[in-house]
Design an enzyme around this catalytic site. Structure first.
Site, mmCIF file in Angstrom:
data_model
loop_
_atom_site.group_PDB
_atom_site.id
_atom_site.type_symbol
_atom_site.label_atom_id
_atom_site.label_comp_id
_atom_site.label_asym_id
_atom_site.label_seq_id
_atom_site.Cartn_x
_atom_site.Cartn_y
_atom_site.Cartn_z
ATOM 1 N N ASP A 1 0.876 -1.166 0.000
ATOM 2 C CA ASP A 1 0.000 0.000 0.000
ATOM 3 C C ASP A 1 0.912 1.215 0.000
ATOM 4 O O ASP A 1 1.528 1.539 1.005
ATOM 5 C CB ASP A 1 -0.895 -0.023 1.251
ATOM 6 C CG ASP A 1 -1.718 1.255 1.413
ATOM 7 O OD1 ASP A 1 -1.645 2.137 0.543
ATOM 8 O OD2 ASP A 1 -2.436 1.357 2.424
ATOM 9 N N LYS B 1 2.816 11.220 -3.271
ATOM 10 C CA LYS B 1 1.763 10.609 -4.083
ATOM 11 C C LYS B 1 0.880 11.654 -4.761
ATOM 12 O O LYS B 1 0.349 11.429 -5.836
ATOM 13 C CB LYS B 1 0.910 9.718 -3.175
ATOM 14 C CG LYS B 1 -0.063 8.807 -3.881
ATOM 15 C CD LYS B 1 -0.700 7.888 -2.854
ATOM 16 C CE LYS B 1 -1.713 6.951 -3.451
ATOM 17 N NZ LYS B 1 -2.239 6.052 -2.409
ATOM 18 N N GLU C 1 -7.443 0.654 -4.319
ATOM 19 C CA GLU C 1 -7.412 0.570 -2.854
ATOM 20 C C GLU C 1 -8.729 0.111 -2.230
ATOM 21 O O GLU C 1 -8.728 -0.785 -1.386
ATOM 22 C CB GLU C 1 -6.942 1.907 -2.270
ATOM 23 C CG GLU C 1 -5.437 2.087 -2.475
ATOM 24 C CD GLU C 1 -4.962 3.518 -2.375
ATOM 25 O OE1 GLU C 1 -5.749 4.387 -1.953
ATOM 26 O OE2 GLU C 1 -3.795 3.777 -2.719
ATOM 27 N N ASP D 1 -13.134 5.474 1.373
ATOM 28 C CA ASP D 1 -11.686 5.441 1.606
ATOM 29 C C ASP D 1 -11.112 6.853 1.571
ATOM 30 O O ASP D 1 -10.914 7.421 0.501
ATOM 31 C CB ASP D 1 -11.044 4.546 0.528
ATOM 32 C CG ASP D 1 -9.524 4.443 0.675
ATOM 33 O OD1 ASP D 1 -8.952 5.107 1.562
ATOM 34 O OD2 ASP D 1 -8.918 3.695 -0.111
#
Lengths: 163, 124, 636
Positions: free
Chosen positions: C20, C82, C183, C205
């Site tokens: 992850d 990211k 994800e 999420d």
């Protein structure tokens, strides 16, 4: 392709899901461990086809078109009755007015009405195809297209209002 | 418990490791499961980790090396190289099961401090 | 306290892992004894802060230590990288509150990628991410004997450029990517495997920098995603920024903060946010002479966060509409991502969906656990035969047409892998080239969508306008990555284009980074290629031998000889240390087994649909409009 299901308009959607899942377990790229590159490539193209077929079969308009095509009838030249067209024109005017007034409640109310109407047309199509009266199905397919387009427009309005 | 060390090396007898009966049983099970019931275990110490040294327990399919001491616990052969034995002398390898996890545990009387999890340690 | 050891097996096969790669933290997990678990450091900590700090003389620090260096070296320490994946230098993202120094682009090609000036060098987000991946892979290598393939998770709402950048980072870190996995789907997999409850679920999420919502149906091990949506620039970082901007900076009395003050303000904001998860009030002492401490209550925090949290509602409602569901039809809502610990977020989710959200699994770890489970499945291990993920394309893909309008070729929420074609024509007499502009997004105008690639189909024979037929095929693979090919139908001129995003690094740039990352540059790269080609060939030979043994009945006369000859040629090629020779022999073997492979697939399908002969089934059905009856064609 119908994923090996008996071609019928009144398709049992949960049976379609079950069959789609069974086939995907064989052809999906994730399930190709231990297979050769040639087999993987072949599975990939099958997975693409299975996904496309599933999508088409779930769509009541495309399902109806396919049923007509089976019986050798073209669906694209069919026109709905003038009365239906008048109805739809009125509905669209109503929708445009509701949109201009930002009256989301009115938009949703119309959508519910049209959805109920669509479901009746789908039931009518299932009955027509079931009895082998494909000719009766032709104008209904055209109606279904109009109603589906109306609901697409509702979606666009809802999204616009939300953003 | 039997040890297969050579008798002509008397100081070495103090430099020994042991396996608890539960550890012997589990080691046998693991060797069996791996399909190599006759393979050995190697215990050792390696540099690194956050407190200085780290423990090693691994399968060994090869015959012992020249610098290895070989122990035998009810048929489970254990190799320890002489350098590691200095740090491991007196250690008992035990097996433990907790709520979350199970595995082998080094009970080393020489261990002065270990890092939070015990992956590495310093010597007294 | 003492650790419990498993017996390390130096001869064990490399293990697949799941990673992850998060905005704030990253984790690595692996399946052991049939259960996915996160791999932890010495202190039992699974989270590796996604922070990379660059020191002078090429020194790179990753993780908790880098996070500690952040306040002392804010400009040389990259956090939340990211957010910049797959983004250009002119992206609005680069202009937000940040302590980083952005390197101004020197050319147009240069502006396709954000670059940071850190210590003694300039780095791209792909390189920074690769550093994080290397550290995670090293942790896995320490625990496992070797690392096999890796599944890396990405936000479901990542576009093609962001996905490609993630894959490039893995390549740079020397990892073999088995799959990019969304994800929320990973989280659902971890939950589903744990609870084995059928139904329709929403996965909400909210991570450090991205928000995703996914609606999926779980049916006896099949995870069928119905719709997904989100915002790839919305997360807990925005909470910190909002708190810093509205409360901390004013309290500090700063109007034009420098990098270190900004860093400090964000730190204080984050601390206040965490403290208010459990307490009703927090008092922050400010590092300023004579200033009173800043007091913040949960109600005030709610007021600051609520408008940001409400932005997630738009995507949630849209996903529900796309799935043709109302909130009452949901079996449950699964919370994922560290930011869902916030009481403001939980209260909003409860309101939005009308159900108490599920949060039994650690919201920080659940994605990595799902990734590890999927890695295990893809490697063909674990024997969890009934599990399958059916995921979707998050954003529509299209082509710009006349007037800058987008012609959508693959709509969002299409199950992948998928393929679609569209035909265009020339608009001028004797036009010999045709420019195609590939875009991704939901807006009507190409200018409002994400530009993925531009390329020109050349060599069209001069014809009157409207005569040429240009068929463009979009294929999206199971990673959600797009490949485009274009063909002039009347003459059959074909051009296959790998869509490398307009915003991103091209293959040469990746190669260059790979070379400079390796000590001996080209030699190492060649050696690695050779090793990879050998491993791949060994696998191909093994599976071919197995296929010949199990399905000998499906072979046509003479076919076995051909296949065995191609196998022998490949074995011979393996003896030479030449990667391209091995590749050629591999391709020959693939050609030789092509037809046999098809028959084996068909046999497998026939078994799946209940032992009926496929031909029989196919004869009884007609092709739905627009779909080739591939199966029937191949069968005859």
């Amino acid at each position: 392709m119908t994923l090996g299901l008996t071609p019928t308009y009144g398709l049992d959607l949960s049976a379609l899901d079950a069959r789609y899942h069974e086939l995907s377990k064989v052809v999906h790229p994730d399930r190709q461990a231990g297979r050769s590159p040639a087999e993987r490539r072949r599975a990939l193209s099958l997975a693409v086809d299975v996904n496309a077929a599933y999508r088409a079969l779930r769509d009541p308009v495309r399902r109806a078109e396919a049923m007509l095509a089976r019986g050798g009838r073209a669906s694209d030249r069919a026109a709905p009755s003038p009365a239906f067209l008048m109805d739809v024109m009125e509905l669209r005017e109503g929708l445009a007015a509701a949109r201009a007034a930002s009256d989301l409640g009115r938009v949703r109310g119309m959508a519910d009405e049209v959805r109920a109407r669509r479901d009746r047309v789908i039931a009518g199509l299932a009955a027509a195809f079931g009895a082998g009266r494909d000719d009766d199905a032709v104008p209904l397919v055209a109606e279904l297209r109009y109603l589906a387009r109306f609901l697409d427009e509702v979606r666009a309005i809802e999204e616009e209002a939300d953003a | 418990m039997m040890t297969a060390e050579s008798p002509k090396d008397p100081p070495a007898s103090k430099l020994a490791v042991t396996l608890s009966p539960r550890a012997v049983e589990m080691a046998k099970a693991r060797l069996q499961k791996r399909g190599t019931p006759d393979a050995a275990l190697r215990l050792g110490v390696k540099g690194g980790g956050c407190s200085g040294f780290g423990y090693v327990v691994e399968f060994s399919d090869d015959p012992p090396r020249e610098r290895d001491r070989v122990f035998d616990f009810d048929g489970v052969r254990v190799y320890v190289d002489k350098k590691s034995l200095v740090y491991l002398a007196g250690t008992t390898l035990d097996w433990e099961q907790t709520l979350m996890k199970s595995g082998f545990k080094f009970l080393n009387p020489q261990e002065a401090a270990s890092c939070g999890c015990g992956h590495s340690f310093t010597v007294k | 306290m003492s650790v419990l050891f498993d017996i390390f097996d130096p001869k064990a096969a490399p293990r697949p892992i799941g990673i992850d790669l998060g905005t704030t933290n990253s984790l690595v997990a692996c399946v052991r004894d049939g259960r996915p678990e996160c791999l932890r450091d010495c202190d039992g900590v699974a989270l590796v802060p996604s922070v990379v700090s660059y020191g002078a003389r090429g020194h790179v620090v990753v993780g908790a230590e880098a996070a500690r260096l952040q306040s002392a070296h804010p400009e040389d320490t990259v956090a939340s990288v990211k957010r910049f994946m797959g983004r250009g230098a002119d992206d609005p993202e680069t202009r937000r509150l940040s302590s980083l120094r952005f390197e101004p682009p020197t050319s147009e090609a240069d502006s396709r990628v954000v670059r940071f000036r850190v210590a003694d060098r300039v780095v791209s987000p792909v390189e920074v991410s690769a550093e994080i991946l290397r550290v995670l892979a090293a942790r896995a290598r320490e625990e496992l004997n070797g690392v096999g393939g890796v599944v890396i998770t990405v936000p479901a709402y990542f576009d093609d450029a962001q996905r490609q950048a993630t894959k490039d980072a893995a390549k740079l870190a020397g990892l073999e990517v088995l799959r990019l996995l969304n994800e929320p789907t990973a989280a659902a997999l971890a939950y589903g495997l744990e609870k084995k409850q059928n139904g329709t679920f929403a996965v909400y999420d909210l991570g450090g920098g991205t928000f995703d919502v996914t609606i999926l149906r779980l049916d006896d091990g099949v995870f069928h995603v119905r719709a997904t949506g989100g915002d790839s620039a919305l997360g807990g970082d925005d909470f910190d920024r909002a708190i810093a901007e509205s409360r901390v900076l004013p309290a500090l009395g700063v109007t034009a903060p420098g990098p270190d003050v900004r860093r400090l303000a964000l730190d204080l904001a984050r601390r206040a946010k965490h403290a208010l998860t459990e307490h009703a009030e927090v008092e922050l002492s400010l590092p300023r002479e004579g200033s009173a401490p800043l007091v913040l209550t949960r109600a005030e925090l709610d007021g600051i966060l609520r408008p940001i949290v409400e932005r997630t509602g738009v995507a949630c409602r849209r996903a529900l509409r796309d799935a043709e569901l109302s909130p009452t039809e949901l079996t449950g809502v699964i919370l994922v991502g560290g930011s869902t610990r916030s009481p403001t977020v939980r209260a909003y989710v409860r309101e939005l969906f009308g159900v108490e959200p599920l949060c039994e699994l650690d919201p920080d770890e659940v994605v990595a656990l799902g990734a590890a489970a999927q890695a295990e499945l893809l490697a063909g291990e674990g024997g969890v035969d009934d599990v399958l993920l059916l995921d979707v394309l998050p954003l529509s893909l299209g082509i710009e047409t006349m007037g800058g309008v987008v012609d959508k070729i693959l709509p969002r929420n299409t199950t992948i892998p998928a393929e679609a074609r569209s035909t265009f024509t020339t608009y001028a007499d004797r036009q010999t080239g045709f420019e195609l502009h590939v875009v991704q997004g939901e807006r009507e105008l190409a200018a409002d969508c994400r530009s993925l690639a531009r390329f020109t189909l050349r060599g069209i024979p001069p014809m009157p306008a409207g005569m040429a037929r240009l068929e463009v095929t979009f294929s999206v693979d199971a990673d959600g990555l797009l490949h485009v090919s274009a063909r002039e139908v009347t003459t059959g001129i074909e051009q296959r284009v790998e869509v490398k995003p307009t915003y991103g690094l091209d293959d040469d740039a990746i190669e260059q980074m790979l070379l400079s990352a390796l000590d001996h540059g080209e030699d190492d790269l060649a050696a690695r290629r050779l090793a990879e080609a050998r491993i791949e060939s060994e696998q191909v030979l093994t599976v071919t031998r197995q296929a010949l043994a199990t399905d000998a009945a499906l072979l046509e006369p003479g076919e076995r000889d051909q296949i065995e000859a191609a196998m022998a040629a490949l074995v011979a090629a393996l003896d030479c240390a030449n990667a391209s020779l091995i590749h050629l022999a591999n391709e020959d073997l693939e050609r030789a087994t092509h037809a046999f492979a098809g028959r084996r697939m068909d046999a497998a399908i026939a078994r799946a649909i209940g032992g009926k002969q496929l031909g029989e089934v196919e004869r009884s059905v007609e092709g739905a409009k627009g779909i080739e009856a591939h199966l029937a064609a191949e069968r005859s």
